[in-house]
Write a protein that holds these residues in place. Structure first.
Motif, PDB file in Angstrom:
ATOM      1  N   TRP A 204      -7.959  -3.438  -2.307  1.00  8.19           N
ATOM      2  CA  TRP A 204      -7.340  -3.898  -3.553  1.00  8.19           C
ATOM      3  C   TRP A 204      -8.422  -4.527  -4.426  1.00  8.19           C
ATOM      4  O   TRP A 204      -8.972  -5.575  -4.091  1.00  8.19           O
ATOM      5  CB  TRP A 204      -6.248  -4.925  -3.262  1.00  8.19           C
TER       6      TRP A 204
ATOM      7  N   ALA B 269      -7.061   0.662  -4.617  1.00  7.43           N
ATOM      8  CA  ALA B 269      -5.978   0.389  -5.563  1.00  7.43           C
ATOM      9  C   ALA B 269      -6.427  -0.723  -6.495  1.00  7.43           C
ATOM     10  O   ALA B 269      -6.792  -1.816  -6.050  1.00  7.43           O
ATOM     11  CB  ALA B 269      -4.706  -0.017  -4.813  1.00  7.43           C
TER      12      ALA B 269
ATOM     13  N   ILE C 120      -0.009   9.410   3.316  1.00  9.41           N
ATOM     14  CA  ILE C 120      -0.893   8.567   2.528  1.00  9.41           C
ATOM     15  C   ILE C 120      -2.351   8.853   2.851  1.00  9.41           C
ATOM     16  O   ILE C 120      -2.688   9.312   3.940  1.00  9.41           O
ATOM     17  CB  ILE C 120      -0.589   7.076   2.769  1.00  9.41           C
TER      18      ILE C 120
ATOM     19  N   ASN D  81      -6.368  -4.098   5.340  1.00 11.47           N
ATOM     20  CA  ASN D  81      -6.311  -4.409   3.911  1.00 11.47           C
ATOM     21  C   ASN D  81      -7.514  -5.245   3.521  1.00 11.47           C
ATOM     22  O   ASN D  81      -7.852  -6.229   4.198  1.00 11.47           O
ATOM     23  CB  ASN D  81      -5.019  -5.164   3.568  1.00 11.47           C
TER      24      ASN D  81
ATOM     25  N   LYS E 250       2.961   1.785   7.282  1.00 12.52           N
ATOM     26  CA  LYS E 250       1.894   2.755   7.050  1.00 12.52           C
ATOM     27  C   LYS E 250       1.788   3.749   8.200  1.00 12.52           C
ATOM     28  O   LYS E 250       1.617   4.952   7.990  1.00 12.52           O
ATOM     29  CB  LYS E 250       0.553   2.025   6.874  1.00 12.52           C
TER      30      LYS E 250
ATOM     31  N   GLY F  13       0.790  -1.216   0.000  1.00 12.63           N
ATOM     32  CA  GLY F  13       0.000   0.000   0.000  1.00 12.63           C
ATOM     33  C   GLY F  13       0.821   1.263   0.000  1.00 12.63           C
ATOM     34  O   GLY F  13       0.260   2.364  -0.075  1.00 12.63           O
TER      35      GLY F  13
ATOM     36  N   ARG G  64      -7.951   6.403   3.339  1.00 10.88           N
ATOM     37  CA  ARG G  64      -8.619   5.260   2.714  1.00 10.88           C
ATOM     38  C   ARG G  64      -8.425   5.378   1.208  1.00 10.88           C
ATOM     39  O   ARG G  64      -8.678   6.425   0.621  1.00 10.88           O
ATOM     40  CB  ARG G  64     -10.110   5.289   3.036  1.00 10.88           C
ATOM     41  N   ARG G  65      -7.943   4.311   0.590  1.00  7.00           N
ATOM     42  CA  ARG G  65      -7.763   4.379  -0.859  1.00  7.00           C
ATOM     43  C   ARG G  65      -8.111   3.055  -1.501  1.00  7.00           C
ATOM     44  O   ARG G  65      -8.062   2.001  -0.860  1.00  7.00           O
ATOM     45  CB  ARG G  65      -6.334   4.774  -1.223  1.00  7.00           C
TER      46      ARG G  65
ATOM     47  N   THR H 270      -6.400   0.172   2.811  1.00  6.71           N
ATOM     48  CA  THR H 270      -6.252  -0.003   1.364  1.00  6.71           C
ATOM     49  C   THR H 270      -7.170  -1.127   0.911  1.00  6.71           C
ATOM     50  O   THR H 270      -7.149  -2.224   1.471  1.00  6.71           O
ATOM     51  CB  THR H 270      -4.806  -0.353   0.981  1.00  6.71           C
TER      52      THR H 270
END
Length: 713
Positions: free
Chosen positions: A653, A453, A447, A621, A440, A254, A450-451, A651
């Motif tokens: 995915w 990817a 960063i 994750n 992290k 991440g 919340r993202r 993160t």
């Protein structure tokens, strides 16, 4: 065994006993006896390192050859032959007992076991120590051959586009432009065994002590317009620009290791660049290269490589097909090499590890200071010696000792392993060579909280081909309906160009029929894609779990969940599950196991059964193995982790099947995300309220019609 020596006559005379005793100390058997005792002792202590495995294999080979030589030697008496065979049987018995105790050694006894370059070197050393003529060193393998060295069954290929590149530049000269660092004279550590103490220096490190080299402050890093680097990423790229050339990049997942590696290669002008990666992420590497370094073409090797661009700057190959391409890859003249998920090479006896180390050595032989990067969130899995292969890939050590740069640094400390201060000083010496580790929580200010990817994967098997064929059939059906509707018009002349309203009506009809009829349609196609992605999504989840701990795995369909659970079981990863067919008590037990049992690393969740009302913030994750048709459902799943009580950045995915409608659906889901913002937050953003299924069909039909009407290139 020294051939031609006759057995001394049996006698009780002291001089003859001395001759026999002297004879017993000559030849190959005493060398083998010493070797097998070292192996036996190491196995008893539980320290079965790669060097122990290599020695086990070499002793086994030499015992086999010595037995054949003794049986074939007609110059010795029968009793002498029996005596020698008995001694060899003794060595073989110890080998067998040792292998029974450590079963992983058994694979080295097979006729098809790979004999590494290191094993061949050790074999020659033991032969020389026994007074025998060593085996000749093997000539480099013909890299244009279709078989591996020794006829061992490896199938080597050379894609035609690579042949074209080689013909275009037949005189690839070594690069010695960068000055070599002069070696110090042999110092006080020259005769020390140093690899063990170096590994122990990391076992005995002070808790909380940094395992990251000093990185320069970030300067202006060239990135494409519209993209930006976080500070921790830019600092590593700056280090590469300033001349640092080896990195063990062990950032947590991440934190953008792929982008850092690509931009470091650009900063170091390390082209052509070779990236060796797991199959599940090779499409993502090409995607990331297009995003971060668009001026440098990337190509991905599939199968025998018929479709690759031999003139590309970045060549991406997965571990599973590396064996058939290692020949021409070693001759291409790479100035940089990246190994992703580098813990995959920790077993130095495996074929893929040997190929990676061979390529690294060949690059370092040709280029004075190549860029070498090992990327892994899990540099250590079972043992501190997992470092060994990674350090060797980076050129910090060989199989026996530190190499020049590390040795010079150790000498500069003025300490030896007898000094208490040696271990922290040695640890620092290794870290300064290029270990970079950020978590992290350490770079949280850099960063997003919340993202999402996207991780593209290639469906290059039979299922992938079937899915693409079904998609082509769907497109032909849509185009046929559109053409039939245009021809059926009588009341109005046909409009020039695309009739977008008619496109939407055709797509709407297809969607209505898809909802009521069986057969191949947009819904069944997306489900088939989910099944085809399942093993890859589960494999990536397993990698994440070993890197960062607990992971939440979401899927829509039961068969995808079943595949994931089977994969985790095979990988030795403990899991629990939340499914729609569970009782409330079973559901609570599964959640409790994931939250409170440190050994349960993955929870497999149904998007519908676990999308709401579940708190899983013990993980940070999330893997979305299948796409939802709505952004809201996707957000609900992520919010099982991204909620009050979560202390780490989250993160998610998303596993996307490249070159299928999956990629189109993923893009369309994002366009629907503004609905809640407009309805609840007063956002002025314009929102398309049609469903992604209809938009997907509209996009497929529009693209096909535009391609048909476009002038030929």
């Amino acid at each position: 065994m020294a051939r031609g020596r006759q057995q001394p006559p049996r006698s009780r005379g002291g001089s003859q006993r001395g001759e026999r005793r002297q004879h017993d100390e000559d030849g190959i058997i005493p060398v083998l006896a010493r070797g097998v005792r070292e192996i036996e002792s190491a196995v008893e202590r539980g320290r079965v390192t790669s060097s122990v495995r290599t020695r086990f294999q070499v002793v086994s080979l030499l015992v086999r050859e010595a037995r054949a030589a003794v049986r074939a030697d007609q110059t010795v008496s029968e009793s002498f032959r029996d005596q020698q065979l008995k001694r060899l049987d003794g060595v073989a018995t110890i080998l067998a007992k040792t292998a029974a105790r450590e079963s992983s050694l058994l694979e080295l006894l097979g006729d098809d076991a790979v004999v590494s370059a290191e094993a061949r070197r050790l074999k020659r050393e033991m032969q020389a120590a026994a007074g025998l003529e060593p085996d000749p060193e093997e000539e480099p393998t013909d890299r244009l051959s279709t078989s591996g060295p020794g006829g061992g069954g490896e199938r080597r290929v050379v894609p035609q586009s690579v042949v074209s590149r080689q013909l275009a530049n037949p005189f690839l000269a070594p690069d010695f432009s960068a000055p070599r660092r002069p070696s110090r004279p042999r110092g006080q550590l020259a005769h020390w065994e140093l690899l063990g103490p170096l590994f122990r220096a990391f076992e005995e490190s002070v808790p909380g002590e940094s395992a990251c080299m000093d990185l320069p402050e970030a300067d202006d890093v060239l990135v494409p317009q519209g993209r930006g680097l976080m500070r921790h990423q830019a600092r590593l790229v700056t280090a590469a620009r300033q001349g640092h050339r080896t990195f063990l990049l062990a950032d947590e997942p991440g934190l953008g290791k792929t982008a850092q590696a690509l931009l470091a290669a650009q900063a170091a002008n390390a082209y052509p660049l070779l990236a060796v990666v797991p199959n599940v992420v090779k499409a993502n590497w090409a995607h990331e290269a297009e995003l971060w370094t668009p001026r440098h073409r990337a190509t991905v090797i599939h199968g025998d490589g018929e479709t690759i661009d031999g003139f590309a700057d970045i060549i991406v190959v997965n571990y599973e097909v590396l064996d058939r391409h290692v020949g021409w890859l070693g001759d291409l003249g790479f100035r940089g090499m990246v190994v992703d998920e580098a813990h995959f090479i920790k077993n130095k006896t495996s074929q893929r590890s040997q190929h990676v180390l061979e390529l690294s050595e060949r690059i370092r032989t040709r280029v004075t200071r190549p860029l070498l990067m090992a990327l892994t969130g899990t540099p250590l899995i079972n043992d501190i010696e997992d470092f060994r292969a990674i350090w060797q890939f980076l050129g910090w050590i060989d199989d026996r000792k530190p190499l020049a740069e590390l040795m010079d640094s150790l000498e500069e400390t003025g300490l030896s392993p007898l000094d208490p201060g040696f271990y922290p000083a040695a640890r620092r010496c290794v870290i300064d060579l290029g270990i970079v580790r950020r978590r992290k929580v350490d770079v949280a200010a850099d960063i997003p909280e919340r993202r999402i990817a996207d991780l593209p994967v290639e469906l290059d098997d039979e299922a992938g081909a079937s899915i693409r064929a079904a998609e082509e059939q769907l497109v032909r059906r849509l185009v046929g309906r559109y053409d039939a509707a245009v021809e059926a018009r009588t009341a109005e002349p046909p409009a020039e160009g695309l009739d977008l309203e008619l496109v939407r009506r055709v797509a709407t009809r297809e969607l209505e029929e898809s909802s009521s009829e069986s057969g191949e349609n947009i819904f069944s196609m997306v489900r088939r894609i989910g099944r085809a992605k399942a093993p890859l999504a589960a494999d990536y989840t397993a990698q994440l779990a070993r890197s960062v701990g607990k992971v939440v795995f979401f899927a829509k369909h039961i068969d995808v969940m079943d595949t994931a659970q089977e994969t985790f079981t095979k990988r030795g990863i403990r899991w629990s599950a939340i499914r729609g067919d569970q009782t409330p008590r079973q559901r609570a037990t599964s959640i409790d196991a994931f939250v409170n049992d440190p050994d349960v690393q993955v929870i497999v969740c149904s998007l519908t059964a676990a999308g709401v009302g579940v708190n899983l913030q013990v993980a940070s994750n999330v893997v979305l193995a299948e796409l939802s048709w709505t952004d809201a459902e996707q957000t609900q799943a992520i919010d099982r982790v991204h909620r009050i009580g979560q202390s780490d950045p989250v993160t998610a995915w998303r596993i996307i099947a490249a070159q299928t409608v999956d990629a189109r659906v993923a893009e369309l889901i994002g366009t629907k995300a503004g609905l809640a913002a407009r309805a609840l937050d007063g956002s002025a953003e314009e929102v398309d309220t049609t469903g992604p299924q209809l938009d997907t069909l509209v996009g497929l039909l529009t693209e096909a019609l535009e391609a048909r009407s476009a002038p030929p290139a």
